[in-house]
Design an enzyme around this catalytic site. Structure first.
Site: not given
Length: 292
Positions: A12, A36, A60, A125, A129, A150
């Site tokens: 990521g 994982d 994530a 989503y 979270k 963002w």
């Protein structure tokens, strides 16, 4: 003895910035194939083998729209996986830094959200979270949770790189102007996490993004202007503001997701850089390094 840090979600954009800005430490960054977090047994095996002192969880499920049709997968990674990590850390005496999101809020506020503000996610989503935050704090009250939003970087796919691509392909663009928040350069977010890792006394929920406020339209205009100024863009493009109702998506976005970072800036002894300054830094890197 040098501290050993494990970073999850190595592919990521945030994890790549964490690696790029790492202080002196023994660093191990693992992607989902190698670790994982939704597999508790595999997680335990990896932690026993690598024996880290600190874990920064940058893994994530972040496909906001797809989460509406895959809520179980979002929960598996963002909630169950986060809980697995926290329980594993609690049983081994490890420190955990966990990254969360502004999507835990419904966007109906009119002033920046404090970490203590009531949560009310609008979609799958955000719900996953928020469940992850609760699972982490339930298993490991000493964990450090950092909400952001963002996020963009020179690495991976994100709004800035998408806009740059579209601005080279089209003569005009329409961008949503009635959703307001604050861009977050992942490099600055990474530095905040490293600062938090050096302050083990910090625990609970904190907020981080760059300073200032803008709409997606304002952000796109800035990308256009800065892109032209640094030579990433060669020709000007017309950019039109539109309401979110003209650009429907499977997941509803918060109309207002500005986070209050005041306490975080003080706790980490890091000044809040304005988002436009950070954007300029990122575009300069992108031009110099030509990273896709």
């Amino acid at each position: 003895m040098m501290q050993k840090v494990l970073v999850t979600g190595a592919n990521g954009q945030l994890a790549q910035e964490l690696v790029a800005h790492a202080p002196e430490c023994e660093l191990l960054a693992l992607d989902r194939k190698a670790l994982d977090i939704s597999d508790a047994a595999a997680l335990a095996e990896q932690l026993d083998a690598s024996a880290p002192d600190v874990i920064i969880n940058a893994a994530a499920y972040t496909a906001v729209d797809r989460a509406e049709s895959e809520p179980e997968l979002a929960q598996q990674v963002n909630a169950e996986g986060a809980g697995n990590l926290a329980r594993a850390c609690a049983s081994r005496g490890l420190a955990l830094l966990h990254v969360s999101t502004d999507f835990v809020f419904d966007g109906r506020a009119s002033k920046p959200y404090l970490p203590s503000a009531p949560t009310a996610p609008l979609g799958a989503y955000g719900a996953s979270k928020l469940a992850g935050e609760k699972a982490v704090l339930e298993a490991l009250p000493s964990a450090f949770i950092l909400r952001t939003g963002w996020v963009y970087s020179r690495f991976g796919g994100n709004f800035v790189k998408t806009m740059l691509r579209l601005m080279t392909e089209r003569d005009e663009l329409s961008v949503v102007a009635d959703q307001v928040g604050t861009p977050t350069w992942a490099a600055g977010l990474a530095q905040a996490l490293w600062a938090a890792a050096a302050r083990p006394q910090l625990q609970g929920i904190y907020h981080w993004s760059d300073a200032g406020v803008c709409s997606w339209y304002d952000f796109a205009v800035a990308i256009h202007e800065e892109g032209l100024a640094c030579g990433l863009l060669q020709e000007p493009v017309r950019i039109y503001p539109i309401p979110a109702s003209d650009y429907p998506t499977p997941a509803e976005r918060p109309a207002y997701s500005v986070l209050d970072k005041t306490d975080t800036w003080l706790a980490l002894d890091l000044p809040g850089e304005h988002w436009r300054v950070q954007l300029r830094h990122m575009l300069k890197q992108l031009k110099e390094q030509n990273i896709d």
